[in-house]
Design an enzyme around this catalytic site. Structure first.
Site, PDB file in Angstrom:
ATOM      1  N   GLU A   1     -38.841 -11.774  40.785  1.00 25.16           N
ATOM      2  CA  GLU A   1     -38.361 -11.694  39.397  1.00 25.16           C
ATOM      3  C   GLU A   1     -38.540 -13.027  38.678  1.00 25.16           C
ATOM      4  O   GLU A   1     -37.588 -13.630  38.177  1.00 25.16           O
ATOM      5  CB  GLU A   1     -36.894 -11.245  39.378  1.00 25.16           C
ATOM      6  CG  GLU A   1     -36.708  -9.853  39.961  1.00 25.16           C
ATOM      7  CD  GLU A   1     -35.343  -9.239  39.715  1.00 25.16           C
ATOM      8  OE1 GLU A   1     -34.379  -9.989  39.533  1.00 25.16           O
ATOM      9  OE2 GLU A   1     -35.241  -8.001  39.707  1.00 25.16           O
TER      10      GLU A   1
ATOM     11  N   GLU B   1     -38.319  -2.762  44.038  1.00 21.66           N
ATOM     12  CA  GLU B   1     -36.861  -2.671  43.986  1.00 21.66           C
ATOM     13  C   GLU B   1     -36.479  -1.546  43.040  1.00 21.66           C
ATOM     14  O   GLU B   1     -37.044  -1.441  41.939  1.00 21.66           O
ATOM     15  CB  GLU B   1     -36.213  -3.965  43.454  1.00 21.66           C
ATOM     16  CG  GLU B   1     -36.189  -5.087  44.441  1.00 21.66           C
ATOM     17  CD  GLU B   1     -35.399  -6.283  43.935  1.00 21.66           C
ATOM     18  OE1 GLU B   1     -34.390  -6.078  43.233  1.00 21.66           O
ATOM     19  OE2 GLU B   1     -35.812  -7.407  44.237  1.00 21.66           O
TER      20      GLU B   1
HETATM   21  C1  BG6 Z   1     -32.803  -7.863  41.616  1.00 20.78           C
HETATM   22  C2  BG6 Z   1     -32.913  -8.933  42.656  1.00 20.78           C
HETATM   23  O1  BG6 Z   1     -32.481  -8.497  40.430  1.00 20.78           O
HETATM   24  O2  BG6 Z   1     -31.790  -6.938  41.687  1.00 20.78           O
HETATM   25  C3  BG6 Z   1     -32.106  -8.684  43.915  1.00 20.78           C
HETATM   26  O3  BG6 Z   1     -34.239  -9.220  42.978  1.00 20.78           O
HETATM   27  C4  BG6 Z   1     -30.790  -8.061  43.529  1.00 20.78           C
HETATM   28  O4  BG6 Z   1     -31.983  -9.896  44.608  1.00 20.78           O
HETATM   29  C5  BG6 Z   1     -31.049  -6.731  42.865  1.00 20.78           C
HETATM   30  O5  BG6 Z   1     -29.896  -7.949  44.579  1.00 20.78           O
HETATM   31  C6  BG6 Z   1     -29.813  -5.942  42.487  1.00 20.78           C
HETATM   32  O6  BG6 Z   1     -28.958  -6.738  41.738  1.00 20.78           O
HETATM   33  P1  BG6 Z   1     -27.446  -6.928  42.166  1.00 20.78           P
HETATM   34  O7  BG6 Z   1     -26.929  -7.952  41.268  1.00 20.78           O
HETATM   35  O8  BG6 Z   1     -26.840  -5.595  42.012  1.00 20.78           O
HETATM   36  O9  BG6 Z   1     -27.483  -7.359  43.598  1.00 20.78           O
END
Ligand code: BG6
Length: 490
Positions: free
Chosen positions: A191, A387
């Site tokens: 990101e 993701e």
């Molecule tokens: C992304 C990141 O922003 O979202 C991860 O690359 C992160 O590291 C994921 O864990 C989900 O976000 P969060 O804040 O719910 O863990």
């Protein structure tokens, strides 16, 4: 005809060392920015957490490191460091073709600027890659995921300092050589666009006056662009089989109305987001950024040769995270109340057609198809969703079951939209839902914001056995992979 995904589609799951590995001070690992992340109170969940909204100062860093009482859950994560064999076996049971993980830079170079790496750190990842190989699971490795050696913060000021490029290149060269033949798929910076919005976690930037400084943030981004291109160059030289991707937090922002100013606002939002992939995929700065830099009095320092480096070594594929969409409205059309909340980093205003998670993230499966089409139209290179997922509160029942139908529902609808996008002609390589085994949240450092197919028995305070339990979604995903999507593509 049976509907299925392409034959070699890479089904898997995603994690990152800083939230999953734990063992923050074992076997020579040095402290990293993520080790100073304090868990937020659940009442602050919807604010995206302090990690992504509060500028960091040296005083706060020092205080966090000396603090032995406070809650810093990323220090223990999910204890993958000691349980990798069990976790990889669970991934294999689900049928994973790939596993996205990251290497902790400060496990390899504890301070970041050493000449020689920490052998114990290198040996740990050898063991993980060998274990994955045992089951035929292809590693997908992020070099820098929301952590950065703390010494490079205090001694060099983070990524705004050009010297950090050399340290990163040394780190990249070390692991590319060491894991040659074991790892083929690499991502440089997780990101990367978040650095342009925050500064500390991945960029190591401190702002002593408590205000974000765009000049330093964009200079740091420029240095990461150059470092990423040089790592891509090295990856191809060291092993021509290597494939290197960029990684964007994709922020699909719909215009709130068909008012032309709202449409233009959505274009501005896209520019702010796609600037990063424009540079890393196309190899040059897009023209719209000149205006942005001018209007914000940003003057980037380019060294001779920088433009050529960007042009010569673009990425092989583009990966991105997708959790939600947002709604954007021109400031001219905002009410006073909307203006007051417009500072929120990602969440934006509510979309009346969508529901939101407990953390306020708006659930939008069709938005994934929209974004896949947009990105493929724009770049025409392979894409990967690295993701996606639903952060939710789960309950471990007395019999060890976790009934997470809400997660299955979320994932199923997103996978169906990916299928539609492939039918639209998008070249999609694979799918690695986030936090396939429960891990600590990046933004709020809570354990109770769970994404996994596998439940980890640990609470927000780090209490628990850390034992693993299969959720209902585990069996759902296993069937989906075994049938290559057919189980949900009726
Ligand atoms: C992304 C990141 O922003 O979202 C991860 O690359 C992160 O590291 C994921 O864990 C989900 O976000 P969060 O804040 O719910 O863990």
């Amino acid at each position: 005809m049976v509907k299925q995904f392409p034959k070699d589609f890479l089904w898997g799951g995603a994690t990152a060392a800083n939230q999953y590995e734990g063992a923050w001070n074992e076997d020579g690992r040095g402290p990293a920015t993520s080790d100073t992340s304090r868990a937020v109170d659940p009442s602050e969940r919807r604010s995206m957490g302090s990690e992504f909204s509060t500028p960091m100062t040296l005083e706060k860093v020092v205080a966090a490191l000396e603090d032995t009482e406070g809650l810093y859950p990323k220090r223990w994560g999910s204890d993958f460091y000691h349980r990798y064999k069990e976790d990889v076996a669970l991934m294999a049971e689900m049928g994973f073709k790939t596993f996205r993980m990251s290497i902790s830079w400060s496990r390899i170079f504890p301070k970041g600027d050493e000449l020689e790496p920490n052998e114990a750190g290198l040996a740990f990842y050898d063991k993980v890659f060998d274990e994955l190989n045992k089951y035929g699971i292809e590693p997908l490795v992020t070099l820098s995921h929301y952590e950065f050696p703390l010494h490079l913060v205090t001694a060099y000021g983070g990524w705004k300092n050009r010297k950090v490029i050399d340290f990163f290149v040394r780190y990249a060269e070390t692991v590319l050589n060491r894991y040659k033949g074991k790892v083929k798929y690499w991502l440089t910076f997780n990101e990367i666009n978040i650095l342009g919005m925050t500064g500390y976690l991945s960029g190591g930037l401190l702002f002593e006056d408590g205000k974000l400084h765009l000049q330093e943030m964009y200079q740091a981004v420029h240095h990461q662009f150059i470092a990423s291109s040089l790592a891509t160059k090295l990856a191809h030289e060291i092993d021509p089989n290597n494939k290197v991707g960029m990684m964007l937090a994709r922020m699909e922002a719909y215009p709130a109305t068909c008012h032309p100013d709202d449409i233009m606002e959505a274009i501005h939002k896209d520019h702010a987001n796609l600037f990063y992939s424009d540079v890393q995929v196309r190899g040059y700065y897009p023209s719209y950024m000149k205006r942005f830099f001018k209007e914000n009095e940003i003057e980037l320092v380019f060294e001779p040769g920088d433009e050529a480096i960007l042009r010569q070594y673009p990425v092989d594929f583009m990966s991105f995270s997708y959790y939600m969409s947002s709604v954007t409205r021109s400031p001219k059309n905002q009410t006073e109340e909307q203006k007051a909340t417009a500072g929120n980093l990602i969440l934006g205003e509510a979309n009346p057609y969508l529901e939101a998670s407990d953390w306020g993230w708006q659930i939008d499966p069709v938005g994934l198809r929209v974004t896949l089409n947009k990105l493929y139209d724009r770049y025409q290179i392979p894409l990967m969703v690295v993701e996606n997922g639903l952060g939710a509160l789960d309950t471990l029942e007395n019999d060890g079951a976790i009934h997470d139908s809400y997660r299955i529902d979320y994932l199923e609808k997103h996978v169906q939209q990916m299928y539609e996008a492939i039918e639209d002609g998008v070249d999609l390589m694979g799918y690695t839902p986030w936090g396939c085994i429960d891990l600590v949240s990046a933004s709020t450092s809570e354990m109770s914001k769970r994404y996994g197919f596998v439940y980890v028995d640990a609470d927000d305070q780090g209490h628990g056995s850390f034992d693993r339990y299969r959720k209902d979604s585990f069996f759902w995903y296993k069937e989906l992979i075994t049938s290559n999507g057919a189980s949900i593509l009726k």
